[in-house]
Design an enzyme around this catalytic site. Structure first.
Site, PDB file in Angstrom:
ATOM      1  N   LYS A 171      -6.951  -5.799 -15.794  1.00  0.00           N
ATOM      2  CA  LYS A 171      -5.838  -5.405 -14.913  1.00  0.00           C
ATOM      3  C   LYS A 171      -4.654  -6.375 -15.060  1.00  0.00           C
ATOM      4  O   LYS A 171      -3.487  -5.954 -15.034  1.00  0.00           O
ATOM      5  CB  LYS A 171      -6.329  -5.358 -13.460  1.00  0.00           C
ATOM      6  CG  LYS A 171      -5.252  -5.115 -12.422  1.00  0.00           C
ATOM      7  CD  LYS A 171      -4.622  -3.733 -12.455  1.00  0.00           C
ATOM      8  CE  LYS A 171      -3.490  -3.643 -11.442  1.00  0.00           C
ATOM      9  NZ  LYS A 171      -2.872  -2.340 -11.354  1.00  0.00           N
ATOM     10  N   LYS A 239       2.681 -11.077  -7.268  1.00  0.00           N
ATOM     11  CA  LYS A 239       1.318 -11.628  -7.113  1.00  0.00           C
ATOM     12  C   LYS A 239       0.510 -11.446  -8.391  1.00  0.00           C
ATOM     13  O   LYS A 239      -0.145 -12.368  -8.875  1.00  0.00           O
ATOM     14  CB  LYS A 239       0.663 -10.929  -5.912  1.00  0.00           C
ATOM     15  CG  LYS A 239      -0.797 -11.206  -5.651  1.00  0.00           C
ATOM     16  CD  LYS A 239      -1.760 -10.127  -6.125  1.00  0.00           C
ATOM     17  CE  LYS A 239      -1.483  -8.734  -5.607  1.00  0.00           C
ATOM     18  NZ  LYS A 239      -2.440  -7.728  -6.046  1.00  0.00           N
TER      19      LYS A 239
HETATM   20  P1  NAP Z   1      -0.354  -1.799   0.792  1.00  0.00           P
HETATM   21  O1  NAP Z   1       0.297  -0.464   0.894  1.00  0.00           O
HETATM   22  O2  NAP Z   1       0.361  -2.997   1.245  1.00  0.00           O
HETATM   23  O3  NAP Z   1      -1.762  -1.673   1.584  1.00  0.00           O
HETATM   24  C1  NAP Z   1      -2.567  -2.789   1.818  1.00  0.00           C
HETATM   25  C2  NAP Z   1      -3.561  -2.476   2.908  1.00  0.00           C
HETATM   26  O4  NAP Z   1      -4.352  -3.639   3.163  1.00  0.00           O
HETATM   27  C3  NAP Z   1      -2.907  -2.102   4.237  1.00  0.00           C
HETATM   28  O5  NAP Z   1      -3.634  -1.034   4.771  1.00  0.00           O
HETATM   29  C4  NAP Z   1      -3.052  -3.379   5.066  1.00  0.00           C
HETATM   30  O6  NAP Z   1      -3.202  -3.146   6.451  1.00  0.00           O
HETATM   31  C5  NAP Z   1      -4.341  -3.936   4.551  1.00  0.00           C
HETATM   32  N1  NAP Z   1      -4.415  -5.402   4.722  1.00  0.00           N
HETATM   33  C6  NAP Z   1      -3.525  -6.306   4.282  1.00  0.00           C
HETATM   34  N2  NAP Z   1      -3.960  -7.561   4.538  1.00  0.00           N
HETATM   35  C7  NAP Z   1      -5.142  -7.414   5.180  1.00  0.00           C
HETATM   36  C8  NAP Z   1      -6.077  -8.336   5.718  1.00  0.00           C
HETATM   37  N3  NAP Z   1      -5.886  -9.654   5.596  1.00  0.00           N
HETATM   38  N4  NAP Z   1      -7.175  -7.844   6.329  1.00  0.00           N
HETATM   39  C9  NAP Z   1      -7.375  -6.504   6.457  1.00  0.00           C
HETATM   40  N5  NAP Z   1      -6.518  -5.580   5.959  1.00  0.00           N
HETATM   41  C10 NAP Z   1      -5.427  -6.036   5.320  1.00  0.00           C
HETATM   42  O7  NAP Z   1      -0.812  -2.093  -0.718  1.00  0.00           O
HETATM   43  P2  NAP Z   1      -1.173  -1.071  -1.879  1.00  0.00           P
HETATM   44  O8  NAP Z   1       0.057  -0.734  -2.658  1.00  0.00           O
HETATM   45  O9  NAP Z   1      -2.031   0.014  -1.352  1.00  0.00           O
HETATM   46  O10 NAP Z   1      -2.025  -2.042  -2.846  1.00  0.00           O
HETATM   47  C11 NAP Z   1      -3.371  -2.387  -2.562  1.00  0.00           C
HETATM   48  C12 NAP Z   1      -3.946  -3.080  -3.791  1.00  0.00           C
HETATM   49  O11 NAP Z   1      -3.883  -2.186  -4.917  1.00  0.00           O
HETATM   50  C13 NAP Z   1      -3.178  -4.349  -4.203  1.00  0.00           C
HETATM   51  O12 NAP Z   1      -4.083  -5.317  -4.693  1.00  0.00           O
HETATM   52  C14 NAP Z   1      -2.270  -3.849  -5.321  1.00  0.00           C
HETATM   53  O13 NAP Z   1      -1.905  -4.893  -6.201  1.00  0.00           O
HETATM   54  C15 NAP Z   1      -3.156  -2.797  -5.975  1.00  0.00           C
HETATM   55  N6  NAP Z   1      -2.468  -1.706  -6.693  1.00  0.00           N
HETATM   56  C16 NAP Z   1      -1.365  -1.108  -6.150  1.00  0.00           C
HETATM   57  C17 NAP Z   1      -0.744  -0.079  -6.853  1.00  0.00           C
HETATM   58  C18 NAP Z   1       0.495   0.633  -6.335  1.00  0.00           C
HETATM   59  O14 NAP Z   1       1.168   1.310  -7.123  1.00  0.00           O
HETATM   60  N7  NAP Z   1       0.816   0.545  -5.054  1.00  0.00           N
HETATM   61  C19 NAP Z   1      -1.254   0.335  -8.086  1.00  0.00           C
HETATM   62  C20 NAP Z   1      -2.394  -0.269  -8.589  1.00  0.00           C
HETATM   63  C21 NAP Z   1      -2.987  -1.290  -7.879  1.00  0.00           C
HETATM   64  P3  NAP Z   1      -1.931  -3.007   7.427  1.00  0.00           P
HETATM   65  O15 NAP Z   1      -1.686  -1.533   7.512  1.00  0.00           O
HETATM   66  O16 NAP Z   1      -2.394  -3.593   8.714  1.00  0.00           O
HETATM   67  O17 NAP Z   1      -0.805  -3.773   6.807  1.00  0.00           O
END
Ligand code: NAP
Length: 301
Positions: A171, A239
């Site tokens: 990744k 990150k």
């Molecule tokens: P996001 O929209 O910010 O969602 C993150 C989730 O994690 C939210 O529901 C958040 O809850 C929760 N969270 C954050 N900190 C936490 C903690 N300490 N304890 C419990 N829950 C927590 O992020 P995302 O885009 O879905 O990405 C998630 C992961 O997938 C990341 O590692 C990212 O690098 C990876 N990723 C993302 C993409 C993309 O295109 N977005 C693609 C591939 C991989 P709250 O609602 O309370 O904030």
């Protein structure tokens, strides 16, 4: 029916949990901000009030959280997954975290009697919605085979790439390519605009040749129109590039283009724009070219 506990219903986790439901799995979701679990309930899933409740009766637990400390807290904390999941539960972390964190989680999980995989994804928000993510899986072959039906509900490319942590290493390489490509697409758009050429037909032409890519297809239009509604927050790509550059240093390899892309993404974050989509990298290129965002975009994006 395989019962899945899903933790982290954000941009990616929300649609992934929805696709697991559509595939016939029972899904109990937990989200730190409870309101985000409402969509899951409306789709036929259950919303848990705690991590313990989400994982207690689960056969498979999936985490989709921002960063290494978040996953460590959710997995290893006193109210966390490893304290409350049943022995034999398959724990699949699909977040993007450091490879060494994935390896430590595997060791701790095995000590707690769990099976552990790191299975980060690529394909963005649209891939999560469409269920067409590419999943790069690290861990034991038997556990990967057991996880395959679950992973196939969220992705169309599922590849076992090596032992614990290997999924995260792949990744990191993936994020090198995506950041570098976004940077080059941004430079191409600014270059074309400086020559007075409409970038839209230009992008159409380039997309049909060797310069074509998923990023050019999916992101160029939003970038040139300065639509930075987050599909992948720049803070998360920053990150990922920290994970990449640290892993490269540990391995003794240099990434001349990657470190340049990482610096540009760092600049975007240092300007307080980390909550925008990573396509906002184009604003850094505009600034460096003396074509600041305010001039290019009256909305100030
Ligand atoms: P996001 O929209 O910010 O969602 C993150 C989730 O994690 C939210 O529901 C958040 O809850 C929760 N969270 C954050 N900190 C936490 C903690 N300490 N304890 C419990 N829950 C927590 O992020 P995302 O885009 O879905 O990405 C998630 C992961 O997938 C990341 O590692 C990212 O690098 C990876 N990723 C993302 C993409 C993309 O295109 N977005 C693609 C591939 C991989 P709250 O609602 O309370 O904030």
């Amino acid at each position: 029916m395989t019962a899945i506990g899903f933790i982290g219903l954000g941009i990616m986790g929300g649609p992934m949990a929805a696709n697991l439901l559509k595939a016939g799995f029972g899904v109990t979701g937990y989200n730190r901000t409870a309101a985000k679990a409402q969509a899951l309930t409306a789709q036929g899933g259950h919303a848990a009030a705690s991590i313990a409740e989400a994982v207690r009766n689960a056969d498979v637990v999936i985490t989709m959280l921002p960063d290494s400390p978040d996953v460590e807290q959710v997995a290893l904390g006193t109210g966390g997954v490893f304290a409350h999941a049943r022995p034999g539960t398959l724990f699949i972390d699909m977040s993007t975290v450091a490879p060494e964190v994935a390896q430590r989680l595997a060791e701790s999980g095995h000590a707690a009697g769990l099976r552990v995989l790191d299975a980060p994804v690529s394909g963005g928000k649209q891939g999560a919605i469409d269920g067409t993510l590419s999943v790069m899986v690290g861990g034991d072959a038997a556990d990967v085979a057991a996880a395959r039906p679950v992973l196939e509900a969220v992705g169309s490319t599922i590849v076992h790439v090596g032992p614990a942590g290997a999924g995260q290493t792949v990744k990191a390489a993936n994020q090198l390519i995506t950041a570098g490509t976004i940077g080059l697409v941004a430079e191409a758009i600014v270059f074309l605009q400086a020559h007075g050429i409409d970038p839209e037909p230009a992008v159409q032409a380039m997309a049909g040749g060797l310069a074509g890519s998923t990023i050019l297809n999916r992101k160029a239009a939003a970038m040139l129109h300065h639509d930075f509604t987050p599909t992948f927050r720049a803070a998360l790509h920053h990150k990922d590039l920290g994970i990449l550059t640290s892993a490269a240093r540990n391995a003794g390899v240099v990434l001349p283009l990657g470190t340049c892309a990482a610096s540009l993404m760092a600049a975007l974050n240092a300007q307080g724009r980390g909550e925008l989509d990573h396509g906002a990298l184009i604003t850094v290129i505009e600034q460096l070219s003396g074509r600041p965002a305010a001039a290019a975009d009256p909305a100030g994006n």
